[in-house]
Design a protein around this motif. Structure first.
Motif, mmCIF file in Angstrom:
data_model
loop_
_atom_site.group_PDB
_atom_site.id
_atom_site.type_symbol
_atom_site.label_atom_id
_atom_site.label_comp_id
_atom_site.label_asym_id
_atom_site.label_seq_id
_atom_site.Cartn_x
_atom_site.Cartn_y
_atom_site.Cartn_z
ATOM 1 N N THR A 1 -42.856 32.506 -1.033
ATOM 2 C CA THR A 1 -43.503 33.057 -2.217
ATOM 3 C C THR A 1 -42.494 33.230 -3.346
ATOM 4 O O THR A 1 -41.456 33.864 -3.170
ATOM 5 C CB THR A 1 -44.156 34.420 -1.902
ATOM 6 O OG1 THR A 1 -45.039 34.260 -0.797
ATOM 7 C CG2 THR A 1 -44.928 34.947 -3.095
ATOM 8 N N GLU A 2 -42.830 32.662 -4.476
ATOM 9 C CA GLU A 2 -41.999 32.763 -5.682
ATOM 10 C C GLU A 2 -42.663 33.746 -6.634
ATOM 11 O O GLU A 2 -43.793 33.535 -7.069
ATOM 12 C CB GLU A 2 -41.908 31.380 -6.326
ATOM 13 C CG GLU A 2 -41.194 31.347 -7.630
ATOM 14 C CD GLU A 2 -41.279 29.982 -8.291
ATOM 15 O OE1 GLU A 2 -40.938 29.913 -9.482
ATOM 16 O OE2 GLU A 2 -41.678 29.005 -7.640
ATOM 17 N N GLU A 3 -41.973 34.845 -6.907
ATOM 18 C CA GLU A 3 -42.463 35.824 -7.865
ATOM 19 C C GLU A 3 -41.502 35.842 -9.049
ATOM 20 O O GLU A 3 -40.528 35.111 -9.068
ATOM 21 C CB GLU A 3 -42.570 37.193 -7.206
ATOM 22 C CG GLU A 3 -43.589 37.206 -6.069
ATOM 23 C CD GLU A 3 -43.691 38.533 -5.374
ATOM 24 O OE1 GLU A 3 -43.773 39.552 -6.092
ATOM 25 O OE2 GLU A 3 -43.676 38.556 -4.151
ATOM 26 N N GLU A 4 -41.764 36.715 -10.016
ATOM 27 C CA GLU A 4 -40.961 36.734 -11.237
ATOM 28 C C GLU A 4 -39.488 37.039 -10.967
ATOM 29 O O GLU A 4 -38.610 36.407 -11.524
ATOM 30 C CB GLU A 4 -41.523 37.753 -12.222
ATOM 31 C CG GLU A 4 -40.826 37.735 -13.553
ATOM 32 C CD GLU A 4 -41.450 38.721 -14.518
ATOM 33 O OE1 GLU A 4 -40.722 39.201 -15.389
ATOM 34 O OE2 GLU A 4 -42.657 38.995 -14.398
ATOM 35 N N LYS A 5 -39.197 38.006 -10.105
ATOM 36 C CA LYS A 5 -37.822 38.435 -9.897
ATOM 37 C C LYS A 5 -37.293 38.205 -8.491
ATOM 38 O O LYS A 5 -36.121 38.464 -8.223
ATOM 39 C CB LYS A 5 -37.695 39.928 -10.216
ATOM 40 C CG LYS A 5 -38.001 40.268 -11.648
ATOM 41 C CD LYS A 5 -37.862 41.740 -11.891
ATOM 42 C CE LYS A 5 -38.176 42.071 -13.345
ATOM 43 N NZ LYS A 5 -37.982 43.494 -13.606
ATOM 44 N N VAL A 6 -38.139 37.735 -7.592
ATOM 45 C CA VAL A 6 -37.723 37.621 -6.196
ATOM 46 C C VAL A 6 -38.395 36.421 -5.529
ATOM 47 O O VAL A 6 -39.506 36.033 -5.879
ATOM 48 C CB VAL A 6 -38.046 38.941 -5.435
ATOM 49 C CG1 VAL A 6 -39.539 39.131 -5.270
ATOM 50 C CG2 VAL A 6 -37.343 39.005 -4.115
ATOM 51 N N PHE A 7 -37.669 35.840 -4.595
ATOM 52 C CA PHE A 7 -38.181 34.755 -3.761
ATOM 53 C C PHE A 7 -38.213 35.296 -2.338
ATOM 54 O O PHE A 7 -37.219 35.836 -1.851
ATOM 55 C CB PHE A 7 -37.255 33.534 -3.852
ATOM 56 C CG PHE A 7 -37.621 32.441 -2.892
ATOM 57 C CD1 PHE A 7 -38.782 31.709 -3.075
ATOM 58 C CD2 PHE A 7 -36.812 32.151 -1.817
ATOM 59 C CE1 PHE A 7 -39.127 30.695 -2.189
ATOM 60 C CE2 PHE A 7 -37.136 31.145 -0.932
ATOM 61 C CZ PHE A 7 -38.302 30.413 -1.121
ATOM 62 N N SER A 8 -39.353 35.201 -1.672
ATOM 63 C CA SER A 8 -39.446 35.735 -0.318
ATOM 64 C C SER A 8 -39.989 34.692 0.654
ATOM 65 O O SER A 8 -40.724 33.784 0.264
ATOM 66 C CB SER A 8 -40.320 36.985 -0.280
ATOM 67 O OG SER A 8 -41.644 36.669 -0.636
ATOM 68 N N ILE A 9 -39.588 34.855 1.893
ATOM 69 C CA ILE A 9 -40.030 33.985 2.977
ATOM 70 C C ILE A 9 -40.483 34.865 4.121
ATOM 71 O O ILE A 9 -39.778 35.795 4.517
ATOM 72 C CB ILE A 9 -38.902 33.052 3.454
ATOM 73 C CG1 ILE A 9 -38.419 32.165 2.307
ATOM 74 C CG2 ILE A 9 -39.373 32.211 4.641
ATOM 75 C CD1 ILE A 9 -37.225 31.300 2.653
ATOM 76 N N GLU A 10 -41.659 34.571 4.651
ATOM 77 C CA GLU A 10 -42.166 35.245 5.838
ATOM 78 C C GLU A 10 -42.322 34.216 6.944
ATOM 79 O O GLU A 10 -42.942 33.179 6.734
ATOM 80 C CB GLU A 10 -43.520 35.903 5.574
ATOM 81 C CG GLU A 10 -43.465 37.063 4.631
ATOM 82 C CD GLU A 10 -44.812 37.736 4.455
ATOM 83 O OE1 GLU A 10 -45.772 37.380 5.173
ATOM 84 O OE2 GLU A 10 -44.897 38.618 3.597
#
Length: 146
Positions: free
Chosen positions: A68-77
């Protein structure tokens, strides 16, 4: 918010593909080039752990990876389908330290230790529907996670 979801059968040879996809999406999201190796390694560890859990429990369900690419952070689940002990559905493990201190086997502990060494923001949850390792990195130009 852009999201990429990858599902693959619990076979070790598919972990490499998950690492490559994660690195490509992280690069596109703006994760700093110097951090991409850490992303690749952490995703490889999390996916290898999920594959091992599926195989040792005889599960045929796919391993799930959500980027998931958001405005201030990239996350992986990275999610598995192996039900966790007690705590009801989606019980949060209070920090990676608690996951390391639980009754996990040695290989599982080692994988979580490697992930915690590579990623500052890690959350491990487990519940009746399976477990999830959520990892986050700031995108370029952002000094702190929200």
């Amino acid at each position: 918010m852009a999201t990429v979801e990858l599902r693959f059968s619990a076979q070790p040879e598919h972990v490499r593909t998950a690492r490559l996809v994660a690195a490509a999406v992280a690069r596109r999201a703006g994760v700093e080039e110097a951090v991409l190796d850490e992303v690749r390694l952490a995703v490889g560890e999390a996916c290898s752990r999920a594959v091992g859990l599926h195989r040792s429990n005889g599960l045929t369900a796919p391993v799930r990876v959500v980027l998931t690419e958001e405005e201030k952070v990239f996350s992986i689940e990275v999610g598995d389908e192996v039900p966790g002990p007690g705590g009801g559905p989606d019980a949060a493990v209070p920090g990676i330290e608690a996951a390391l201190e639980s009754d996990l086997d040695g290989e599982d502990e080692m994988g979580l230790a490697v992930i915690s060494g590579l990623v500052d923001d890690v959350e491990v949850t487990t519940g009746e529907s399976g477990g999830t390792i959520r990892m986050s990195w700031p995108v370029a130009g952002v000094s702190d996670l929200p």
